[in-house]
Design a protein around this motif. Structure first.
Motif, PDB file in Angstrom:
ATOM      1  N   THR A   1       5.328  -2.170  -3.073  1.00  0.00           N
ATOM      2  CA  THR A   1       5.619  -0.740  -3.233  1.00  0.00           C
ATOM      3  C   THR A   1       6.864  -0.409  -2.413  1.00  0.00           C
ATOM      4  O   THR A   1       6.888  -0.619  -1.212  1.00  0.00           O
ATOM      5  CB  THR A   1       4.429   0.095  -2.747  1.00  0.00           C
TER       6      THR A   1
ATOM      7  N   LYS B   1      -2.776  13.461  -3.442  1.00  0.00           N
ATOM      8  CA  LYS B   1      -3.829  13.420  -2.438  1.00  0.00           C
ATOM      9  C   LYS B   1      -5.191  13.598  -3.116  1.00  0.00           C
ATOM     10  O   LYS B   1      -5.390  14.506  -3.917  1.00  0.00           O
ATOM     11  CB  LYS B   1      -3.607  14.525  -1.401  1.00  0.00           C
TER      12      LYS B   1
ATOM     13  N   PHE C   1       0.403   9.255  -8.039  1.00  0.00           N
ATOM     14  CA  PHE C   1      -0.885   9.695  -7.510  1.00  0.00           C
ATOM     15  C   PHE C   1      -0.656  10.992  -6.750  1.00  0.00           C
ATOM     16  O   PHE C   1       0.478  11.443  -6.565  1.00  0.00           O
ATOM     17  CB  PHE C   1      -1.522   8.632  -6.603  1.00  0.00           C
TER      18      PHE C   1
ATOM     19  N   GLU D   1      -6.494  11.468  -5.203  1.00  0.00           N
ATOM     20  CA  GLU D   1      -6.526  10.771  -6.489  1.00  0.00           C
ATOM     21  C   GLU D   1      -6.264   9.287  -6.301  1.00  0.00           C
ATOM     22  O   GLU D   1      -5.620   8.871  -5.333  1.00  0.00           O
ATOM     23  CB  GLU D   1      -5.460  11.328  -7.437  1.00  0.00           C
ATOM     24  N   ASN D   2      -6.760   8.483  -7.230  1.00  0.00           N
ATOM     25  CA  ASN D   2      -6.441   7.061  -7.252  1.00  0.00           C
ATOM     26  C   ASN D   2      -5.040   6.842  -7.817  1.00  0.00           C
ATOM     27  O   ASN D   2      -4.481   7.710  -8.495  1.00  0.00           O
ATOM     28  CB  ASN D   2      -7.466   6.302  -8.106  1.00  0.00           C
ATOM     29  N   LEU D   3      -4.509   5.658  -7.556  1.00  0.00           N
ATOM     30  CA  LEU D   3      -3.220   5.291  -8.139  1.00  0.00           C
ATOM     31  C   LEU D   3      -3.349   5.191  -9.649  1.00  0.00           C
ATOM     32  O   LEU D   3      -4.345   4.690 -10.171  1.00  0.00           O
ATOM     33  CB  LEU D   3      -2.735   3.953  -7.579  1.00  0.00           C
TER      34      LEU D   3
ATOM     35  N   GLU E   1      -4.916   9.159   3.966  1.00  0.00           N
ATOM     36  CA  GLU E   1      -5.355   8.302   2.871  1.00  0.00           C
ATOM     37  C   GLU E   1      -4.507   7.051   2.849  1.00  0.00           C
ATOM     38  O   GLU E   1      -3.326   7.081   3.208  1.00  0.00           O
ATOM     39  CB  GLU E   1      -5.192   8.990   1.504  1.00  0.00           C
ATOM     40  N   LYS E   2      -5.119   5.949   2.412  1.00  0.00           N
ATOM     41  CA  LYS E   2      -4.379   4.713   2.202  1.00  0.00           C
ATOM     42  C   LYS E   2      -4.811   4.109   0.879  1.00  0.00           C
ATOM     43  O   LYS E   2      -5.995   3.905   0.628  1.00  0.00           O
ATOM     44  CB  LYS E   2      -4.622   3.715   3.338  1.00  0.00           C
ATOM     45  N   HIS E   3      -3.844   3.836   0.030  1.00  0.00           N
ATOM     46  CA  HIS E   3      -4.107   3.265  -1.282  1.00  0.00           C
ATOM     47  C   HIS E   3      -3.550   1.844  -1.315  1.00  0.00           C
ATOM     48  O   HIS E   3      -2.331   1.648  -1.341  1.00  0.00           O
ATOM     49  CB  HIS E   3      -3.449   4.112  -2.375  1.00  0.00           C
TER      50      HIS E   3
ATOM     51  N   SER F   1       0.846  -1.203   0.000  1.00  0.00           N
ATOM     52  CA  SER F   1       0.000   0.000   0.000  1.00  0.00           C
ATOM     53  C   SER F   1       0.874   1.244   0.000  1.00  0.00           C
ATOM     54  O   SER F   1       2.087   1.183   0.225  1.00  0.00           O
ATOM     55  CB  SER F   1      -0.925   0.023   1.221  1.00  0.00           C
TER      56      SER F   1
END
Length: 359
Positions: free
Chosen positions: A229, A262, A260, A264-266, A216-218, A203
């Motif tokens: 990652t 803040k 990405f 936004e999606n990856l 946020e956590k992607h 992530s």
């Protein structure tokens, strides 16, 4: 436009002063006078010892500082001139020094139950040092907080909201900590063995630098759960670029680079198939040249470096560099090192380590 975190050679020499210059050999003085930029990187010397080397962009070593063991990543504060070398996982030391003078370095250790992951970053004002760490018994990623105004006393820690945090950086305004949680469980009792390859959780996390709260956590898509990652950098528009290392089948062609911001999606970059194969599913380092709008990546496994247009995501150049290691912005393009001792056009009797920082 974001400011550069690096200083040029003239600023370096001015800050260093006559005391530092007097300690250099005539050859080192000449190398420093002729260079445009100054870098620092970990090395392994010919006798097997470890050190940090100050080096020109042509690869000429200016100065060295001995280390107790192998280093990995580096952090530099443009505000204070301090540079940090972090131990390679699962090492427990970090060495802080000012490469512009011969003052005594400060050595710190991770607390009991923690080890460093080899990376960290300074707050923009240079007053805090953040370090990626492992709470190995709790299997939690952590960020250690160190007071740079008080000999780097440890003053607290934040969770990274993931496991296996590796590289990290800080937003330009200092409000966000940006962490690449590689998703791989390790424990020093098992050395560098990866313990959960069948259940990885990679992530990217944005964390409030003041409170440690998760912003946020992607999490990577399920189909790429084996895509660790690992490294991050910021471009001139504030986007976060990340690079990955794949733990799945070697014949797969996973996306290795993305970005990405803040909110936004990856977004993954679609590298040409030949480029992905050339990188051998492994990006060892990433760097952004903000002034030229370029992203550079290296692969020691693939023996290659690749330059990407930060605006379009298109590959602009590829080079074959056996054992390619570190990469950092240069006046034009990137400075690249190798485990074989190459730093651009110069070969030294050392093995450059995985990362370079421009100072």
């Amino acid at each position: 436009m974001m400011r550069s975190a690096a200083i040029n050679r003239r600023s370096f020499v001015k800050a260093a002063g006559l005391g530092f210059l007097a300690t250099l050999t005539p050859r080192s003085l000449m190398a420093l006078e002729q260079t445009d930029a100054v870098y620092a990187s970990g090395i392994r010397a010919a006798d097997g010892s470890f050190a940090i080397a100050t080096v020109t962009e042509r690869g000429e070593i200016v100065d060295q500082m001995t280390l107790p063991a192998r280093a990995h990543g580096m952090a530099f504060s443009a505000s204070t001139g301090k540079t940090v070398a972090f131990a390679r996982r699962p090492g427990t030391f970090a060495m802080i020094f000012d490469p512009r003078n011969k003052g005594e370095p400060v050595a710190i250790s991770s607390p009991e139950g923690r080890h460093f992951y080899g990376h960290g970053a300074f707050s923009p004002d240079g007053r805090l040092l953040y370090a990626s760490e492992n709470d190995f018994d709790g299997n939690r990623g952590m960020i250690g907080l160190y007071d740079a105004t008080d000999r780097f006393t440890r003053i607290g820690e934040f969770e990274t909201y993931g496991i296996g945090p590796h590289d990290m950086t800080v937003s330009e305004d200092g409000r966000l900590l940006i962490v690449a949680n590689g998703g791989i469980e390790t424990h020093p009792d098992f050395g560098r063995t990866k313990l959960n390859l069948g259940e990885m959780q990679p992530s990217l996390a944005l964390i409030d630098a003041a409170t440690g709260a998760l912003v946020e956590k992607h999490v990577l898509p399920a189909e790429w759960a084996e895509l660790s990652t690992r490294h991050v950098d910021l471009d001139g528009e504030g986007r976060i670029w990340f690079a990955c290392q794949y733990e799945g089948h070697r014949k797969d062609l996973p996306p290795l680079v993305g970005h990405f911001a803040k909110g936004e999606n990856l977004s993954f970059i679609e590298l040409p198939e030949e480029t992905t194969r050339r990188l051998a599913n492994y990006v060892g380092a990433i760097a952004v040249n903000r002034s030229e709008g370029l992203v550079g990546i290296t692969s020691p496994k693939g023996g290659a470096s690749v330059t990407i247009d930060a605006r379009t995501g298109k590959v602009l150049a590829e080079a074959t560099i056996p054992d390619a290691a570190g990469i950092a912005p240069a006046k034009s393009g990137f400075a690249v090192s190798s485990y074989d001792g190459d730093f651009l056009s110069t070969r030294s009797d050392v093995a450059w380590d995985q990362h370079i920082v421009r100072i």
